[in-house]
Enzyme design. Structure first.
Site, PDB file in Angstrom:
ATOM      1  N   ASP A 147      46.394  50.409  16.938  1.00 48.94           N
ATOM      2  CA  ASP A 147      46.318  50.640  18.437  1.00 48.94           C
ATOM      3  C   ASP A 147      45.423  50.131  19.111  1.00 48.94           C
ATOM      4  O   ASP A 147      45.527  49.791  20.338  1.00 48.94           O
ATOM      5  CB  ASP A 147      46.566  52.111  18.610  1.00 48.94           C
ATOM      6  CG  ASP A 147      47.830  52.590  18.133  1.00 48.94           C
ATOM      7  OD1 ASP A 147      48.840  51.726  18.516  1.00 48.94           O
ATOM      8  OD2 ASP A 147      48.089  53.798  17.885  1.00 48.94           O
ATOM      9  N   ARG A 188      51.941  50.623  23.424  1.00 47.65           N
ATOM     10  CA  ARG A 188      50.664  50.259  23.731  1.00 47.65           C
ATOM     11  C   ARG A 188      50.605  49.091  24.976  1.00 47.65           C
ATOM     12  O   ARG A 188      49.643  49.251  25.771  1.00 47.65           O
ATOM     13  CB  ARG A 188      49.842  49.747  22.449  1.00 47.65           C
ATOM     14  CG  ARG A 188      49.755  50.889  21.611  1.00 47.65           C
ATOM     15  CD  ARG A 188      49.644  52.141  22.059  1.00 47.65           C
ATOM     16  NE  ARG A 188      49.450  53.278  20.973  1.00 47.65           N
ATOM     17  CZ  ARG A 188      49.651  54.422  21.163  1.00 47.65           C
ATOM     18  NH1 ARG A 188      50.162  54.907  22.236  1.00 47.65           N
ATOM     19  NH2 ARG A 188      49.513  55.159  20.046  1.00 47.65           N
ATOM     20  N   SER A 239      49.511  63.516  12.002  1.00 43.11           N
ATOM     21  CA  SER A 239      49.318  62.770  13.238  1.00 43.11           C
ATOM     22  C   SER A 239      50.431  62.079  13.790  1.00 43.11           C
ATOM     23  O   SER A 239      51.086  61.446  13.083  1.00 43.11           O
ATOM     24  CB  SER A 239      48.027  61.552  12.997  1.00 43.11           C
ATOM     25  OG  SER A 239      48.381  60.703  13.837  1.00 43.11           O
ATOM     26  N   ASP A 258      41.081  64.551  21.043  1.00 47.39           N
ATOM     27  CA  ASP A 258      40.420  63.326  21.190  1.00 47.39           C
ATOM     28  C   ASP A 258      39.801  62.703  22.482  1.00 47.39           C
ATOM     29  O   ASP A 258      38.917  62.551  23.204  1.00 47.39           O
ATOM     30  CB  ASP A 258      40.955  62.088  20.589  1.00 47.39           C
ATOM     31  CG  ASP A 258      40.597  62.131  18.891  1.00 47.39           C
ATOM     32  OD1 ASP A 258      39.859  63.270  18.387  1.00 47.39           O
ATOM     33  OD2 ASP A 258      41.651  61.614  18.002  1.00 47.39           O
TER      34      ASP A 258
END
Ligand code: ARG
Length: 398
Positions: A125, A96, A177, A16
């Site tokens: 996220d 994050r 994932s 990504d």
């Protein structure tokens, strides 16, 4: 859209963010600075750096943030006993805000117009990155290409990557994932999307299955200073080696697996599996010191605020006065949490078996039923009378 000349991208080296890197250059003709942090994901960041340059980054920042991540984020959550929905030690959620902080710092230093992240439009996220950035620099633009680009599938992204010479690992597509850092590993997708299906062994990265864990229990003594873990079995450790050591020992005993269906902020329920052996050992030990050293009312109030704290972190509100105020509350209670806790690791469990502290308010002479008993038994009579008085009155009026 205003012109975008220079951006800072939170880059992982995965498909990504690699496609994003190239896509930004094509779409905006802008300069892309890639930023990757070492937060204990156990990846070769030298390779990540090379890949970023190969894909077209004008500059690459690789920062080792493991210690800051533990000290300024994870240990605060530990001192607050924050577990989302009672189970998740928040590794991804805590990670994050520190990424947001450095995105902003680098963007300001480099004079960038925007920061870019690779989160999707249906997850937590995106919220954590964006609220973090907004709270630190309200004028910085934020781009989230995965939310609005043209690719509809992984195949289309792969095709784009191939066309643009982006090096893509030819290994078999991972069925899950995974987001990994030193505090916890988050695993989702694939067969895990069926909440009835038991997570297959291949979903776990570091923990031994409890069935295969050693038949002999292992004991550890964890020492805390004001709520911060500082030593294992009498030996001092810096934060990173302490958590790494506990991850390793805990993983061997199958400790720290979590399987849950959780409420995402955007309203979706999702099935998640986590591995956090070190964090779970620390949460268990830290809580035991609370039981030994905190007065009842402080402990009770803290139980409510732990829930709130976990929600704030999960909901992306790290950089908020609420979180800071809660930290002040937790810091006050943690002033007393110096001491040792002995835990037993055995086939997927971590059990506290001993605790001691100079701040202990356990009083043997009050607790004992032996000859040493110093409690004033007679006082019990009056206590019962007054405690039960309202119910006695009610019963009479019936
Ligand atoms: N559900 C967890 C959270 O929101 C983990 C998300 C992990 N992300 C991932 N790409 N696997 O904090």
């Amino acid at each position: 859209m205003d012109s975008i000349k220079k951006v800072v991208l939170a880059y992982s080296g995965g498909l990504d963010t690699s496609v994003i890197l190239k896509w930004l250059i094509e779409k905006y003709g802008c300069e892309v600075i890639a930023f990757s942090a070492d937060v204990g994901q156990q990846e070769d960041l030298k390779e990540v750096e090379e890949k970023a340059y190969k894909t077209g980054a004008s500059k690459v920042y690789i920062l080792d943030l493991k210690e800051e991540f533990l000290t300024d984020y994870c240990f605060k959550a530990l001192k607050a006993q924050a577990l989302y929905e009672g189970k998740y030690p928040l590794g991804t959620a805590l990670n994050r805000p520190i990424i947001a902080k450095y995105l902003v710092e680098i963007a300001q230093k480099e004079g960038a117009d925007a920061v870019v992240h690779g989160a999707t439009g249906k997850g937590n996220d995106q919220v954590r990155f964006e609220v973090g950035v907004m709270a630190l620099d309200p004028d910085l633009k934020i781009l989230a290409p995965v939310r609005d680009w043209e690719f509809k599938s992984r195949e289309e992204e792969l095709e784009y990557a191939q066309k643009h010479g982006i090096p893509v690992e030819v290994t078999k597509e991972k069925p899950y994932s995974i987001d990994r850092n030193i505090w916890s590993i988050s695993i989702e997708c694939g067969v895990l999307e069926d909440p009835w299906a038991e997570p297959p062994e291949d979903a776990f990265l570091i923990t031994t299955s409890p069935e295969k864990a050693p038949d002999k229990p292992e004991y550890l003594t964890i020492s805390f200073e004001k709520g911060i873990p500082v030593a294992i079995d009498g030996k001092s450790y810096d934060p990173v080696s302490l958590v790494n050591t506990l991850n390793e020992i805990g993983a061997r005993h199958g400790v720290g697996r979590v399987d849950m269906v959780e409420d995402r902020l955007v309203g979706i329920k999702s099935r998640e599996v986590y591995e956090a052996p070190g964090a779970m050992i620390l949460y268990t030990a830290h809580k035991e010191l609370e039981h030994l050293c905190l007065d009842r009312e402080s402990f009770r109030l803290k139980e409510h605020l732990s829930i709130k704290y976990a929600e704030l972190v999960y909901y992306g509100l790290w950089f908020s006065p609420t979180r800071e105020a809660l930290d002040a509350f937790m810091d006050t209670l943690n002033e007393r949490l110096t001491g040792d806790v002995r835990v037993k690791l055995y086939k997927g469990t971590v059990t506290p078996v001993g605790r001691k502290s100079p701040y202990s308010i356990y009083d043997y002479e009050l607790a004992t039923y032996d000859a040493k008993d110093a409690f004033e038994h007679k006082a019990g009579e009056g206590f019962c009378k007054i405690w039960g008085l309202p119910y006695k009155v009610m019963a009479r009026k019936k």
